[in-house]
Design an enzyme around this catalytic site. Structure first.
Site, PDB file in Angstrom:
ATOM      1  CE1 TYR A  44      -4.064  -2.048   4.779  1.00 20.09           C
ATOM      2  CE2 TYR A  44      -3.442   0.222   4.301  1.00 20.09           C
ATOM      3  CZ  TYR A  44      -3.828  -1.031   3.866  1.00 20.09           C
ATOM      4  OH  TYR A  44      -3.988  -1.270   2.520  1.00 20.09           O
TER       5      TYR A  44
ATOM      6  CB  SER B 116      -0.867  -0.006   1.264  1.00 20.70           C
ATOM      7  OG  SER B 116      -1.436   1.257   1.479  1.00 20.70           O
TER       8      SER B 116
HETATM    9  N1  LIG Z   1      -8.551  -0.175  -2.434  1.00 20.14           N
HETATM   10  C1  LIG Z   1      -7.465   0.571  -2.236  1.00 20.14           C
HETATM   11  O1  LIG Z   1      -7.455   1.784  -2.464  1.00 20.14           O
HETATM   12  C2  LIG Z   1      -6.194  -0.061  -1.715  1.00 20.14           C
HETATM   13  C3  LIG Z   1      -5.070   0.767  -1.518  1.00 20.14           C
HETATM   14  C4  LIG Z   1      -3.898   0.196  -1.041  1.00 20.14           C
HETATM   15  C5  LIG Z   1      -3.834  -1.155  -0.786  1.00 20.14           C
HETATM   16  N2  LIG Z   1      -4.935  -1.939  -0.951  1.00 20.14           N
HETATM   17  C6  LIG Z   1      -4.827  -3.373  -0.656  1.00 20.14           C
HETATM   18  O2  LIG Z   1      -5.309  -4.122  -1.745  1.00 20.14           O
HETATM   19  C7  LIG Z   1      -5.929  -5.321  -1.291  1.00 20.14           C
HETATM   20  C8  LIG Z   1      -7.348  -5.422  -1.812  1.00 20.14           C
HETATM   21  O3  LIG Z   1      -8.070  -4.287  -1.329  1.00 20.14           O
HETATM   22  P1  LIG Z   1      -9.590  -4.048  -1.658  1.00 20.14           P
HETATM   23  O4  LIG Z   1      -9.801  -2.593  -1.774  1.00 20.14           O
HETATM   24  O5  LIG Z   1     -10.038  -4.944  -2.750  1.00 20.14           O
HETATM   25  O6  LIG Z   1     -10.228  -4.496  -0.254  1.00 20.14           O
HETATM   26  P2  LIG Z   1     -11.490  -5.412   0.052  1.00 20.14           P
HETATM   27  O7  LIG Z   1     -11.715  -5.329   1.515  1.00 20.14           O
HETATM   28  O8  LIG Z   1     -12.621  -5.076  -0.841  1.00 20.14           O
HETATM   29  O9  LIG Z   1     -10.970  -6.862  -0.336  1.00 20.14           O
HETATM   30  C9  LIG Z   1     -10.304  -7.715   0.549  1.00 20.14           C
HETATM   31  C10 LIG Z   1     -11.052  -9.037   0.564  1.00 20.14           C
HETATM   32  O10 LIG Z   1     -10.334  -9.921   1.433  1.00 20.14           O
HETATM   33  C11 LIG Z   1     -11.244 -10.648   2.199  1.00 20.14           C
HETATM   34  N3  LIG Z   1     -10.578 -11.044   3.446  1.00 20.14           N
HETATM   35  C12 LIG Z   1     -10.223 -10.251   4.483  1.00 20.14           C
HETATM   36  N4  LIG Z   1      -9.646 -10.989   5.446  1.00 20.14           N
HETATM   37  C13 LIG Z   1      -9.612 -12.269   4.999  1.00 20.14           C
HETATM   38  C14 LIG Z   1      -9.128 -13.485   5.520  1.00 20.14           C
HETATM   39  N5  LIG Z   1      -8.571 -13.543   6.743  1.00 20.14           N
HETATM   40  N6  LIG Z   1      -9.246 -14.611   4.779  1.00 20.14           N
HETATM   41  C15 LIG Z   1      -9.837 -14.585   3.556  1.00 20.14           C
HETATM   42  N7  LIG Z   1     -10.307 -13.449   3.006  1.00 20.14           N
HETATM   43  C16 LIG Z   1     -10.195 -12.304   3.710  1.00 20.14           C
HETATM   44  C17 LIG Z   1     -12.395  -9.698   2.460  1.00 20.14           C
HETATM   45  O11 LIG Z   1     -13.598 -10.398   2.746  1.00 20.14           O
HETATM   46  C18 LIG Z   1     -12.467  -8.916   1.156  1.00 20.14           C
HETATM   47  O12 LIG Z   1     -13.420  -9.480   0.258  1.00 20.14           O
HETATM   48  C19 LIG Z   1      -5.804  -5.285   0.234  1.00 20.14           C
HETATM   49  O13 LIG Z   1      -4.634  -5.970   0.592  1.00 20.14           O
HETATM   50  C20 LIG Z   1      -5.641  -3.812   0.539  1.00 20.14           C
HETATM   51  O14 LIG Z   1      -4.966  -3.611   1.758  1.00 20.14           O
HETATM   52  C21 LIG Z   1      -6.111  -1.423  -1.415  1.00 20.14           C
END
Ligand SMILES: NC(=O)c1ccc[n+]([C@@H]2O[C@H](COP(=O)([O-])OP(=O)(O)OC[C@H]3O[C@@H](n4cnc5c(N)ncnc54)[C@H](O)[C@@H]3O)[C@@H](O)[C@H]2O)c1
Length: 334
Positions: free
Chosen positions: A152, A127
């Site tokens: 985080y 991130s």
């Molecule tokens: N969306 C953004 O702007 C952004 C920015 C930086 C980093 N990220 C990273 O990208 C990745 C995806 O983010 P996103 O926006 O799609 O988030 P999101 O929360 O929509 O997707 C994450 C998914 O992981 C699942 N999950 C969480 N814990 C779990 C576990 N223990 N076992 C199995 N599944 C689990 C959740 O149910 C969810 O569906 C994450 O690692 C997030 O930290 C996202």
């Protein structure tokens, strides 16, 4: 190729799985469908994937060691994309244990699965938050990120360190992608595009932190998903010029890479709000507030390495991206 996509019911996971499925790859998705936000949205995303015959879904927790061991043993994925995480900076002040469990224990289980099953390439979500107290912009993977300002961010930085160890010890090719504020259709209810859009349409006021004096490198979901798949296709290799006397944080003598994946066009928060207001034809009532703990004032990605190595080229303008977002939001809510 058989790709294990963790967090497949999540915002980014669904889009990436869709690209891979359309390309004809076999995709195994795992997600625990937790209620950090409305699981109905996760089920609705999954419904976009289940019609593909080459998609298989397993409901399970990556922090559960047995589940992950069994999954790797049975499915034998050739490549892995880890998007399952406890996301969100602000929530990490309220529920730190969720971050320890999924982002650290869960990531450790995935590394072990990759190690023991000859996985060709592990790509995982890091991130922009890892830049923390580093204000040298644009943010570069070659700069130091040893000063995270939220758990985080620390958990994401820890993932990068854990991945390096496995690249070094076991020759596991790993690539970490530092995502910069992703937005677009099927987005997350805890993020600003959703919070602002829903509040404006329902006549509630929006919270504007640091009195609007913030910048974010908002990046459209299609650019993120396509960039991630390009990275998956290009297995991480060692950097022959790596010099241990002056180590470059973004590369290694081991098959380990870190990239920023952003738009390289930071947007003022107030401009972002105005773009949503314009697309909705309604003005927001604004509740100006001080900076929140754990947040950073501005983000901006240096994406030169990603352009050079995989031809990454973000194409989507904020205006176009917001229109697509609002079009989807209205359809979904109705
Ligand atoms: N969306 C953004 O702007 C952004 C920015 C930086 C980093 N990220 C990273 O990208 C990745 C995806 O983010 P996103 O926006 O799609 O988030 P999101 O929360 O929509 O997707 C994450 C998914 O992981 C699942 N999950 C969480 N814990 C779990 C576990 N223990 N076992 C199995 N599944 C689990 C959740 O149910 C969810 O569906 C994450 O690692 C997030 O930290 C996202």
């Amino acid at each position: 190729m058989k790709v294990l996509v963790t967090g497949a019911a999540g915002f980014i996971g669904m889009h990436i799985a869709q690209i891979l499925l359309k390309r004809g790859e076999k995709v195994v998705g795992i997600d625990n469908l937790n209620d950090y936000y409305d699981p109905c949205l996760k089920h609705a995303r999954l419904a976009q994937l289940t019609p593909y015959p080459n998609f298989k879904f397993i409901q399970g927790d990556i922090a559960d060691r047995q589940t992950i061991e069994d999954l790797f043993a049975k499915e034998k994925p050739s490549r892995v994309i880890n998007l399952a995480a406890q996301a969100g900076v602000r929530y990490s002040l309220k529920n730190p244990h969720a971050y320890i469990q999924t982002n650290l224990v869960g990531f450790g289980n995935l590394l072990e699965g990759c190690r023991h099953n000859d996985v060709e390439h592990l790509v995982y979500a890091s991130s922009s938050s890892v830049y923390g107290a580093n204000t040298h912009r644009p943010f570069s993977v070659h700069d130091n990120v040893d000063h995270p300002v939220s758990l985080y961010a620390a958990s994401k930085k820890a993932n990068e360190l854990m991945a390096h160890t496995y690249s070094h010890l076991y020759g596991l090719p790993t690539t970490g992608l530092r995502y910069f504020t992703v937005y677009g259709p099927w987005g997350r209810p805890d993020m600003s595009p959703w919070l602002f859009t829903s509040a404006i349409l329902e006549g509630r006021s929006i919270d504007v932190f640091n009195h609007g004096r913030m910048q974010r490198d908002f990046t459209y979901i299609d650019d993120i998903a396509q960039g991630t798949v390009r990275v998956l296709d290009r297995t991480a290799t060692s950097n022959p010029d790596f010099f241990t006397g002056a180590p470059d944080p973004g590369t290694s003598y081991a098959p380990y890479r870190i990239y920023n994946i952003g738009n390289h066009q930071p947007v003022e928060l107030m401009t972002f709000i105005q773009t949503i207001e314009k697309a909705l034809g309604q003005e927001a009532r604004k509740n100006y507030l001080p900076m929140q703990k754990g947040d950073v004032v501005a983000t901006c990605a240096d994406v030169e390495d990603l352009k050079r190595d995989v031809g990454y080229e973000p194409k989507t303008s904020l205006e176009y991206g917001i229109e697509r977002w609002i079009e989807w939001y209205k359809k979904y809510m109705s």
